[in-house]
Write an enzyme that holds these catalytic residues in place. Structure first.
Site, PDB file in Angstrom:
ATOM      1  N   CYS A  16      -0.659   5.430   6.600  1.00  0.00           N
ATOM      2  CA  CYS A  16      -1.485   5.336   7.810  1.00  0.00           C
ATOM      3  C   CYS A  16      -0.667   4.708   8.936  1.00  0.00           C
ATOM      4  O   CYS A  16      -0.170   3.580   8.810  1.00  0.00           O
ATOM      5  CB  CYS A  16      -2.729   4.508   7.540  1.00  0.00           C
ATOM      6  SG  CYS A  16      -3.719   5.101   6.141  1.00  0.00           S
ATOM      7  N   ARG A  26     -20.354  -3.158  15.398  1.00  0.00           N
ATOM      8  CA  ARG A  26     -19.546  -4.372  15.365  1.00  0.00           C
ATOM      9  C   ARG A  26     -18.283  -4.217  16.204  1.00  0.00           C
ATOM     10  O   ARG A  26     -17.528  -3.247  16.026  1.00  0.00           O
ATOM     11  CB  ARG A  26     -19.184  -4.714  13.916  1.00  0.00           C
ATOM     12  CG  ARG A  26     -18.425  -5.999  13.734  1.00  0.00           C
ATOM     13  CD  ARG A  26     -18.583  -6.557  12.322  1.00  0.00           C
ATOM     14  NE  ARG A  26     -18.227  -5.616  11.274  1.00  0.00           N
ATOM     15  CZ  ARG A  26     -19.092  -4.849  10.620  1.00  0.00           C
ATOM     16  NH1 ARG A  26     -20.373  -4.875  10.910  1.00  0.00           N
ATOM     17  NH2 ARG A  26     -18.676  -4.019   9.677  1.00  0.00           N
ATOM     18  N   CYS A  68      -1.334   1.062  10.444  1.00  0.00           N
ATOM     19  CA  CYS A  68      -1.495  -0.079   9.542  1.00  0.00           C
ATOM     20  C   CYS A  68      -0.191  -0.804   9.269  1.00  0.00           C
ATOM     21  O   CYS A  68       0.802  -0.201   8.849  1.00  0.00           O
ATOM     22  CB  CYS A  68      -2.119   0.389   8.229  1.00  0.00           C
ATOM     23  SG  CYS A  68      -2.462  -0.967   7.089  1.00  0.00           S
ATOM     24  N   CYS A 121     -16.504  -9.965   3.768  1.00  0.00           N
ATOM     25  CA  CYS A 121     -15.832  -8.678   3.587  1.00  0.00           C
ATOM     26  C   CYS A 121     -14.580  -8.871   2.747  1.00  0.00           C
ATOM     27  O   CYS A 121     -13.615  -9.500   3.200  1.00  0.00           O
ATOM     28  CB  CYS A 121     -15.472  -8.074   4.941  1.00  0.00           C
ATOM     29  SG  CYS A 121     -16.885  -7.852   6.041  1.00  0.00           S
ATOM     30  N   CYS A 161     -19.463  -7.153   1.316  1.00  0.00           N
ATOM     31  CA  CYS A 161     -18.994  -5.812   1.635  1.00  0.00           C
ATOM     32  C   CYS A 161     -17.598  -5.661   1.043  1.00  0.00           C
ATOM     33  O   CYS A 161     -16.727  -6.495   1.297  1.00  0.00           O
ATOM     34  CB  CYS A 161     -18.963  -5.593   3.145  1.00  0.00           C
ATOM     35  SG  CYS A 161     -18.374  -3.945   3.650  1.00  0.00           S
ATOM     36  N   CYS A 204     -20.604   1.213   5.374  1.00  0.00           N
ATOM     37  CA  CYS A 204     -19.971   0.636   6.559  1.00  0.00           C
ATOM     38  C   CYS A 204     -18.777   1.528   6.871  1.00  0.00           C
ATOM     39  O   CYS A 204     -17.857   1.647   6.060  1.00  0.00           O
ATOM     40  CB  CYS A 204     -19.518  -0.794   6.288  1.00  0.00           C
ATOM     41  SG  CYS A 204     -18.548  -1.533   7.624  1.00  0.00           S
ATOM     42  N   CYS A 221       0.835  -1.201   0.000  1.00  0.00           N
ATOM     43  CA  CYS A 221       0.000   0.000   0.000  1.00  0.00           C
ATOM     44  C   CYS A 221       0.876   1.260   0.000  1.00  0.00           C
ATOM     45  O   CYS A 221       1.822   1.361   0.783  1.00  0.00           O
ATOM     46  CB  CYS A 221      -0.927   0.019   1.210  1.00  0.00           C
ATOM     47  SG  CYS A 221      -2.092   1.404   1.190  1.00  0.00           S
TER      48      CYS A 221
END
Length: 343
Positions: A81, A283, A84, A121, A153, A213, A77
């Site tokens: 962030c 959740r 992460c 997901c 999702c 979501c 990626c």
């Protein structure tokens, strides 16, 4: 009790219950009340959870929805962030691979169905999906939905209007894109995109007619006010599902030294999110095993869904332990649509 009186009330058993009663009467929880819940003394924890359960039970009964995460593309990626393990600034030893082939994505869907999950997901690590990744999703989603009793999702990063519409057209039910924290604090955890970029993606998803979501992560160094601001923003956006994560401090990430959360604070956060977003799916997500520890079952008094199995790059507890926890608490796993259902 009127909400304006509650704002100035000191926390007590009566005021927590009155907050729940006021919320059920249609009065939105205020920021002051939300802060009072987060900052309530630990000896009030059971009273706080009782108030959250009153609202949760009204809208969702004793139903629990199960979600299954598939890390369809790992690492690689370009974003920075800080939380992460898959970001460009992380040195954590995580698997790195491009989007998986159809057979592996289908095998994961089969496992999700066997675990009685409601939603599959499909997640990739990326700033946003490239054309190859979009086509892979467009090809596999109709097959998953045709073969298994699953909602899908997709979590693909930042999306433009056309990409959001393509996801809708191929059968995706919902898109996940977390706001992660408050607008004020966001620049402290990421510099390669902004909080506004994330909100814009949510707007594109909503315009395409998809469910939203979106949730966040607690424990990154934010203030109580930031946590409340995130809960309030999600209410304003009107997301259907809110995953609440508790930071797992992973060696090799910029946030690896952040302090450990306490089980009681995590539970208060769940209770606060429930009262702020009374009829939204809530959740308990990443970090629940690490931070809630032996108090995990109490989280179901506020939340009505959990992930079953592992997370993206960290392990969850065995599915059998989740099933037993749900049963021991007197709850029932269901795939039925429950949003807005009273009990």
């Amino acid at each position: 009790m009127p909400s304006e009186t509650l704002e100035n009330a000191s926390p007590s058993t009566a005021s927590y219950d009155a907050m729940a009663q006021s919320v059920l009467a249609g009065n939105p929880l205020t920021s002051e009340q939300a802060l009072a819940i987060l900052r309530s003394p630990d000896e009030d924890l059971l009273d706080v959870m009782a108030a959250a359960f009153r609202v949760r039970r009204h809208h969702f009964g004793r139903a629990v929805q199960l979600y299954f995460l598939m890390n369809a593309k790992s690492g690689l990626c370009p974003e920075d962030c800080g939380y992460c393990s898959q970001s460009k600034v992380s040195t954590a030893p995580v698997p790195k691979y491009n989007i998986l082939q159809r057979d592996k994505l289908m095998a994961a869907a089969e496992l999700a169905a066997k675990r009685n999950a409601k939603t599959y997901c499909l997640v990739i690590s990326a700033r946003g999906p490239n054309e190859r990744e979009m086509k892979a999703v467009e090809e596999v989603v109709p097959e998953i939905k045709a073969k298994y009793d699953l909602k899908v999702c997709a979590c693909l990063g930042l999306l433009d209007e056309t990409q959001a519409q393509r996801l809708k057209d191929c059968g995706v039910d919902r898109v996940n894109h977390n706001v992660n924290t408050s607008e004020r604090f966001y620049e402290q955890i990421c510099s390669t995109h902004t909080h506004a970029d994330r909100v814009q993606t949510l707007q594109h998803v909503r315009n395409a007619g998809l469910e939203l979501c979106s949730g966040g992560i607690i424990g990154m160094g934010e203030t109580d006010e930031d946590v409340v601001a995130m809960a309030m923003e999600l209410r304003e956006i009107g997301v259907e599902s809110i995953p609440l994560n508790f930071l797992t401090s992973i060696d090799g990430t910029p946030l690896q030294q952040k302090k450990q959360l306490t089980p009681s604070y995590c539970l208060k956060a769940l209770a606060m999110f429930r009262l702020v977003n009374p009829d939204r799916e809530l959740r308990i997500s990443g970090g629940r095993e690490l931070h809630l520890r032996s108090l995990q079952p109490l989280g179901l008094y506020a939340a009505n869904s959990i992930f079953v199995g592992d997370y993206l790059t960290t392990e969850g507890q065995a599915p059998e332990a989740d099933y037993q926890m749900v049963e021991d608490m007197g709850f029932t796993v269901t795939k039925e649509e429950e949003v807005g259902a009273s009990c």
